[in-house]
Each structure stands twice: as C-alpha cells, then as structure tokens.
Design a protein around this motif. Structure first.
Motif, PDB file in Angstrom:
ATOM      1  N   CYS A  31       0.952  -1.118  -0.080  1.00  9.43           N
ATOM      2  CA  CYS A  31       0.010   0.016   0.088  1.00  9.43           C
ATOM      3  C   CYS A  31       0.916   1.269  -0.168  1.00  9.43           C
ATOM      4  N   LEU A  32       0.451   2.279  -0.436  1.00  9.48           N
ATOM      5  CA  LEU A  32       1.075   3.681  -0.673  1.00  9.48           C
ATOM      6  C   LEU A  32       0.245   4.527   0.475  1.00  9.48           C
ATOM      7  N   CYS A  33       1.366   5.336   1.132  1.00  9.52           N
ATOM      8  CA  CYS A  33       0.765   6.266   2.077  1.00  9.52           C
ATOM      9  C   CYS A  33       1.025   7.428   1.679  1.00  9.52           C
ATOM     10  N   SER A  34       0.509   8.700   2.107  1.00 11.53           N
ATOM     11  CA  SER A  34       0.856  10.058   2.262  1.00 11.53           C
ATOM     12  C   SER A  34       0.284  10.485   3.412  1.00 11.53           C
ATOM     13  N   SER A  35       0.433  11.691   3.779  1.00 12.11           N
ATOM     14  CA  SER A  35       0.083  12.342   4.911  1.00 12.11           C
ATOM     15  C   SER A  35      -1.519  12.220   5.279  1.00 12.11           C
ATOM     16  N   SER A  36      -1.989  12.024   4.162  1.00 15.22           N
ATOM     17  CA  SER A  36      -3.723  12.096   4.543  1.00 15.22           C
ATOM     18  C   SER A  36      -4.437  10.912   4.089  1.00 15.22           C
ATOM     19  N   ALA A  37      -3.745  10.062   3.245  1.00 19.85           N
ATOM     20  CA  ALA A  37      -4.416   9.016   2.470  1.00 19.85           C
ATOM     21  C   ALA A  37      -3.522   7.513   2.615  1.00 19.85           C
ATOM     22  N   VAL A  38      -4.375   6.523   2.417  1.00 13.40           N
ATOM     23  CA  VAL A  38      -3.795   5.029   1.906  1.00 13.40           C
ATOM     24  C   VAL A  38      -4.585   4.580   1.088  1.00 13.40           C
ATOM     25  N   ASN A  39      -3.667   4.084   0.157  1.00 12.07           N
ATOM     26  CA  ASN A  39      -4.012   3.509  -1.114  1.00 12.07           C
ATOM     27  C   ASN A  39      -3.295   2.217  -1.181  1.00 12.07           C
ATOM     28  N   CYS A  40      -4.628   1.372  -1.144  1.00  9.82           N
ATOM     29  CA  CYS A  40      -4.100  -0.335  -1.232  1.00  9.82           C
ATOM     30  C   CYS A  40      -4.917  -0.830  -2.807  1.00  9.82           C
ATOM     31  N   THR A  41      -5.101   0.034  -3.477  1.00 12.95           N
ATOM     32  CA  THR A  41      -5.451  -0.429  -4.809  1.00 12.95           C
ATOM     33  C   THR A  41      -4.825  -1.689  -5.420  1.00 12.95           C
ATOM     34  N   GLY A  42      -5.556  -2.876  -5.609  1.00 16.00           N
ATOM     35  CA  GLY A  42      -4.790  -3.934  -6.170  1.00 16.00           C
ATOM     36  C   GLY A  42      -3.741  -4.427  -5.473  1.00 16.00           C
ATOM     37  N   ALA A  43      -3.985  -4.475  -4.145  1.00 19.84           N
ATOM     38  CA  ALA A  43      -2.761  -5.034  -3.328  1.00 19.84           C
ATOM     39  C   ALA A  43      -3.061  -6.357  -2.947  1.00 19.84           C
ATOM     40  N   GLY A  44      -4.030  -7.150  -3.534  1.00 16.31           N
ATOM     41  CA  GLY A  44      -4.397  -8.428  -3.240  1.00 16.31           C
ATOM     42  C   GLY A  44      -4.917  -8.770  -1.806  1.00 16.31           C
ATOM     43  N   LEU A  45      -5.527  -7.966  -1.218  1.00 12.31           N
ATOM     44  CA  LEU A  45      -5.884  -8.218   0.069  1.00 12.31           C
ATOM     45  C   LEU A  45      -7.158  -9.031   0.271  1.00 12.31           C
ATOM     46  N   THR A  46      -7.066  -9.916   1.161  1.00 13.22           N
ATOM     47  CA  THR A  46      -8.356 -10.525   1.554  1.00 13.22           C
ATOM     48  C   THR A  46      -9.055 -10.131   2.987  1.00 13.22           C
ATOM     49  N   SER A  47      -8.267  -9.413   3.511  1.00 13.72           N
ATOM     50  CA  SER A  47      -8.711  -8.738   4.820  1.00 13.72           C
ATOM     51  C   SER A  47      -7.806  -7.580   5.025  1.00 13.72           C
ATOM     52  N   LEU A  48      -8.123  -6.581   5.729  1.00 13.92           N
ATOM     53  CA  LEU A  48      -7.217  -5.480   5.924  1.00 13.92           C
ATOM     54  C   LEU A  48      -6.216  -5.719   7.042  1.00 13.92           C
ATOM     55  N   PRO A  49      -4.809  -5.367   6.809  1.00 16.27           N
ATOM     56  CA  PRO A  49      -3.859  -5.777   7.651  1.00 16.27           C
ATOM     57  C   PRO A  49      -4.060  -5.107   8.834  1.00 16.27           C
ATOM     58  N   PRO A  50      -3.667  -5.921  10.086  1.00 16.30           N
ATOM     59  CA  PRO A  50      -3.613  -4.874  11.281  1.00 16.30           C
ATOM     60  C   PRO A  50      -2.672  -3.634  11.197  1.00 16.30           C
TER      61      PRO A  50
END
Length: 452
Positions: A31-50
């Motif tokens: 995932c890519l992070c900035s100061s205000s956003a988290v972008n996990c587009t197309g990261a293959g997630l089956t659940s949200l990582p803790p």
C-alpha cells in the motif's frame, strides 16, 4: 501573465503534494501512504492488515478480494472521511459496519456482490453525504437505512436487483438532491421517494430502465406528477431548467407498454384480482421425479407459491406460476397442500387467494414381491414348456376310439378321417417303420375326434 504564473505555482504545489509525499506504508509495503491517504488499490488484500496506517482521511481499497465487512473492519479508521471499497468480492455487510467512522462523508461500494443493506448499517454516520453501491445484487431498501444521515445528498444504487423500496426510505434525507435508481427491477414508483427533492436547485432523479407496471398502484404517482410542475419541467429537456428527471416508462400491461406514465389515461390504470388455475388433485409415483404446478392470472401478474398443511411455505413466490418440485417422491410427501396467489383488486387493495391441492403418491411394488416374481417366472416358463410337450404327445395318442386286440389304445401315424377302421401299429414310439397292419373296430360310443 500574472494568472498564468499563479496557475503554474499552484500546479507545482499540488504535483509536489501528490508525488513526493507518497511512499510505501509502514508495515505493509503493498500500500502507498501519504500524510492524508492510504491507497491499497490492487494490493491483493483478503482482509485489512492490522498494521495498516490509521488516522488518515482517505482510504482506497479497490480491486482487492475483500468478501466481508463488519463493525471491526474499519474500527481503527476513526478519522476517515472517504472510504472506497469498490471492485472487491464483498457479499456481506454486518450491522453497524461503519459505527466507528463518525466522520465518514463519502462511501463507495460499487462493483461488489452485496445482496442486502442492514437497517443498522449507518446508525452513527451523521456526516455521510454520499453513498454509492452501483453494480451489486441489492434487492431492497428498508425504511430505517438512511434515517440517521441528515446530510446525505447523493444516493446511487443503479444496476442492482432492487424490487422493493420502503415508501419512507428517503423522507428524512432533506438534503437529498441526487437519487439514482435506474436499471433495477422496480415496478411501482413512490412519490414519497422524491417529493422533497424539489427543495434542491439542481436535483437529479433517475428512475428509467425499470420494469414499471402501469396499473392501479401507479395512480398516485401519476396524479402527483401532473400536480407538481417542478417535476414536469424537469422531464422536458430545456436549457436552464431546474433539475433533471427521467421519464417513468411502462413495461406492462401490454396495452401500456413503452408509454410514458404521463401519456396514460388514469382511468386505464386498473387492477384485476388473482384467478388461480390448477388441478385440485395430482397423482405422483413413489421414487420418481414429480412436479405440481399452479398458475394464476391477474393485473398485475400475481405472485404464486405453495404451502403445506401447517401453513409453512414450501416454495418461493414467483410471478404467474409456482412449481412444487420433487426430485424423488416419498410416500410421506402425500397430503393436502395449498396454492396461494397474491395480487391487487380493482380498488388497489392487496388480495390473497388460495386453492387446496391434494397430492396422491402411488406406491411402488415391494422389493420382496419383485424378487419372488423374478424367481417364479423362470419356473413358470419351464412348467409351461413341459406341459406343452406332454400335450403334444397326448395329441398323437388315441383316446379310446381305436383299440387293438389286447384292448389297449393304439399309436398311429395316419388314419382316414371319414372311416376310421384301421391304423398302423408301431411297437415303440421310436420305431420309424411300419411293423404290421392291425384292424380295429371303431367305437361308436365315443364321438371324440382322433387327433394326429
């Protein structure tokens, strides 16, 4: 020139903010992070990582493999204002899923497999302004779904399986200005859905591409359309008009098909009570597949289903025809059933009718009897063959009509039918040649025919 310099300066600031500030998220580099956003587009997630970064404003989870969302999924994102979980495999939303996201303003759940929206989905989302759930399998919207969302101004639930929306589903959303419900399975529009949209200067109402049934239930909507000029103006494409409203086009009954509701005569918006057509007694064979069918006519087309003696529904309602299917009929499935048909009468009052249907099951032969017959049949065949052979030999014997010198019946191979006086005596049934000719006296007291 000054304007150009300002534009270039602003572009440089924005570009810097969206490039240099973005980096892989701590603890989860997909995932890519900035100061205000988290972008996990197309990261293959089956659940949200803790370990996903909390405390951001914008979260993007599109194009992953999420299947279920519940009240713990986003519990750490208590500052989130924007959540996009589109293009996943989400089929289930639990109660109070977004209860920890009090600041949530925009929610996108497009292109998933969601079938229902729990009534308590938005119990704590007073700041929600936009909800989009296009391209799902949602079948209904209840009356309490959006009641705690006073700021909600945009609702889009297009390309779903909607068949029912509560009349008061949107009445508490006084800020609502855009309602998109096209490409669903809705049959009767409710004026209550859209009445308060007149308060918006730029409202948009899209109800097209639904199978609207123009019968007695449509009378109120037609009356309201003709009464409220703001809606009629919105249906007419003019520059500078207030708002946009798609036409409600009839799909049934046949005499109104393809007509806009405003072009239909109010007197022709009628209903006919259900009439059930079915056999009251049906015979099925034990162990074989079987189908019991019940149909009904009416306007609109009635919903038809079966129930057993206890009143328990054994089939789901289906328009026009109901089928009770048995893969392999059992004897204990015989009994009394009821065919139900629900519809509307000429006074636009919901009506329920029923007809009893008796199912009779013809039992198959017992296995023991079949086995007994299977053994007896060869024996019967053998006995039949023996009897046939004995009868054949008996036919070649005399019956006392001819007697030899010793008084015994004679075996012969030819005789004169008109005057039986002699026969050729064979010493043994196996003799092939005549041995001697013996004369016999005909017994006139026995008139039975001598057979060869």
């Amino acid at each position: 020139m000054i304007v150009l310099k300002i534009f270039i300066l602003c572009f440089a600031v924005v570009y810097s903010a969206h490039t240099n500030a973005v980096s892989p998220c701590d603890g989860y580099t997909k995932c890519l992070c900035s100061s205000s956003a988290v972008n996990c587009t197309g990261a293959g997630l089956t659940s949200l990582p803790p370990t996903i970064n909390a405390g951001k404003l914008y979260y993007y989870f599109e194009e992953n493999q999420l299947k279920t969302l519940n009240k713990n999924t986003f519990r750490h994102f208590n500052k989130a204002k924007h959540i996009n979980a589109g293009k996943n495999r989400i089929s289930h939303l639990g109660p109070k899923t977004f209860n920890h996201n009090k600041l949530l303003s925009q929610l996108y759940l497009d292109h998933n497999r969601i079938t229902s929206l729990p009534a308590t989905l938005f119990t704590n989302n007073h700041n929600l302004t936009l909800f989009s759930a296009n391209f799902n399998n949602i079948t209904s919207i209840g009356s309490g779904l959006f009641k705690n969302c006073p700021l909600l101004s945009y609702i889009s639930i297009t390309n779903n399986q909607l068949t029912a929306i509560a009349p008061d589903a949107f009445t508490t959303n006084l800020a609502l200005s855009r309602l998109l419900l096209e490409v669903n399975h809705l049959t009767t529009p409710m004026w209550q859905w859209i009445d308060h949209l007149k308060h918006s200067e730029t409202f948009e109402i899209y109800l097209d591409r639904n199978p609207w049934i123009c019968d007695c239930r449509m009378r109120q909507f037609k009356t309201e359309v003709e009464t409220h000029s703001w809606y009629k103006r919105a249906e007419t494409p003019k520059r500078g008009k207030k708002g946009i409203a798609s036409h409600v086009k009839c799909s049934a009954p046949p005499n109104h098909a393809s007509m806009n509701i405003e072009a239909v005569d109010s007197l022709s918006l009628t209903c006919e009570s259900p009439t059930i057509l079915t056999n009251t007694s049906v015979l099925l064979a034990e162990g074989k597949p079987g189908v019991v069918t019940c149909s009904a006519t009416g306007i609109p087309l009635p919903q038809v289903w079966f129930a057993d003696e206890t009143g328990r529904n054994v089939t789901h309602p289906h328009p026009g025809v109901g089928n009770m299917t048995f893969n392999s009929v059992l004897t204990d499935e015989a009994g009394l059933y009821s065919c139900f048909a629900s519809g509307w009468n000429s006074s636009a009052i919901w009506t329920l009718k029923s007809t009893p249907v008796t199912v009779i099951v013809k039992s198959k032969p017992a296995a023991g009897l079949i086995i007994t017959l299977a053994f007896m049949l060869p024996a019967l065949v053998i006995v039949g063959i023996v009897v046939f052979i004995r009868q054949r030999h008996k036919r070649r014997d005399g019956y006392g009509s001819l007697t030899n010198e010793s008084g015994a019946s004679a075996r012969y191979d030819h005789l004169n039918d008109t005057d039986v006086t002699s026969a050729t005596l064979l010493r043994d049934s196996s003799d092939d040649e005549m041995d001697e000719v013996v004369s016999y006296a005909k017994d006139n007291t026995d008139e039975r025919e001598v057979l060869v």
